[in-house]
Design a protein around this motif. Sequence first.
Motif, PDB file in Angstrom:
ATOM      1  N   SER A  21       0.813  -1.211   0.000  1.00 16.54           N
ATOM      2  CA  SER A  21       0.000   0.000   0.000  1.00 16.54           C
ATOM      3  C   SER A  21       0.852   1.270   0.000  1.00 16.54           C
ATOM      4  CB  SER A  21      -0.927   0.004   1.207  1.00 16.54           C
ATOM      5  OG  SER A  21      -0.168   0.011   2.395  1.00 16.54           O
ATOM      6  N   PHE A  76       3.236   4.300  -1.240  1.00 21.23           N
ATOM      7  CA  PHE A  76       3.414   5.097  -2.453  1.00 21.23           C
ATOM      8  C   PHE A  76       4.842   4.933  -2.942  1.00 21.23           C
ATOM      9  CE2 PHE A  76      -0.289   7.386  -0.857  1.00 21.23           C
ATOM     10  CZ  PHE A  76      -1.049   7.418  -2.014  1.00 21.23           C
ATOM     11  N   LYS A  81       0.713   3.644  -6.356  1.00 26.27           N
ATOM     12  CA  LYS A  81       0.332   3.191  -5.019  1.00 26.27           C
ATOM     13  C   LYS A  81       0.464   1.676  -4.974  1.00 26.27           C
ATOM     14  CE  LYS A  81      -3.011   3.870  -1.382  1.00 26.27           C
ATOM     15  NZ  LYS A  81      -3.440   2.627  -0.843  1.00 26.27           N
ATOM     16  N   GLN A  95      -1.436  13.980  -5.984  1.00 24.07           N
ATOM     17  CA  GLN A  95      -1.476  12.700  -5.310  1.00 24.07           C
ATOM     18  C   GLN A  95      -2.634  12.667  -4.323  1.00 24.07           C
ATOM     19  OE1 GLN A  95       2.362  11.142  -4.151  1.00 24.07           O
ATOM     20  NE2 GLN A  95       1.517  10.503  -2.231  1.00 24.07           N
TER      21      GLN A  95
END
Length: 110
Positions: free
Chosen positions: A6, A8, A53, A106
């Motif tokens: 998960s 970034f 992601k 983002q």
Amino acid sequence: MDSYESRFMRLFVFFDLPTGTKKERSHATRFRNMLIKNGFTMLQFSVYVRVCKGQDMVSKYLDITMKHLPPKGHIRAMQVTDKQYERMHILIGEETVEEKNVGVQQLLLF
């Protein structure tokens, strides 16, 4: 879900493509346009980066890039975590407008 999945990340694509002939220029232009169409932004000439992601998204865009490779040239890809990316030093020049806006984009995307 694993925290690595998960997290970034940034996917970098570095390339050096021949542009000596009209056909080579066409291949190089198509490759750059494909990167832009798939959400990559130019960090420097021939260096493009995309926010992803998780590892699945990195793999997805790496696969897309690999399906659109031109017949000649040198292309490399590298993934780094967001934390590693934040530790990048700008040695001369300044952050581009795209780099400054990535944090805002983002947040809007996710």
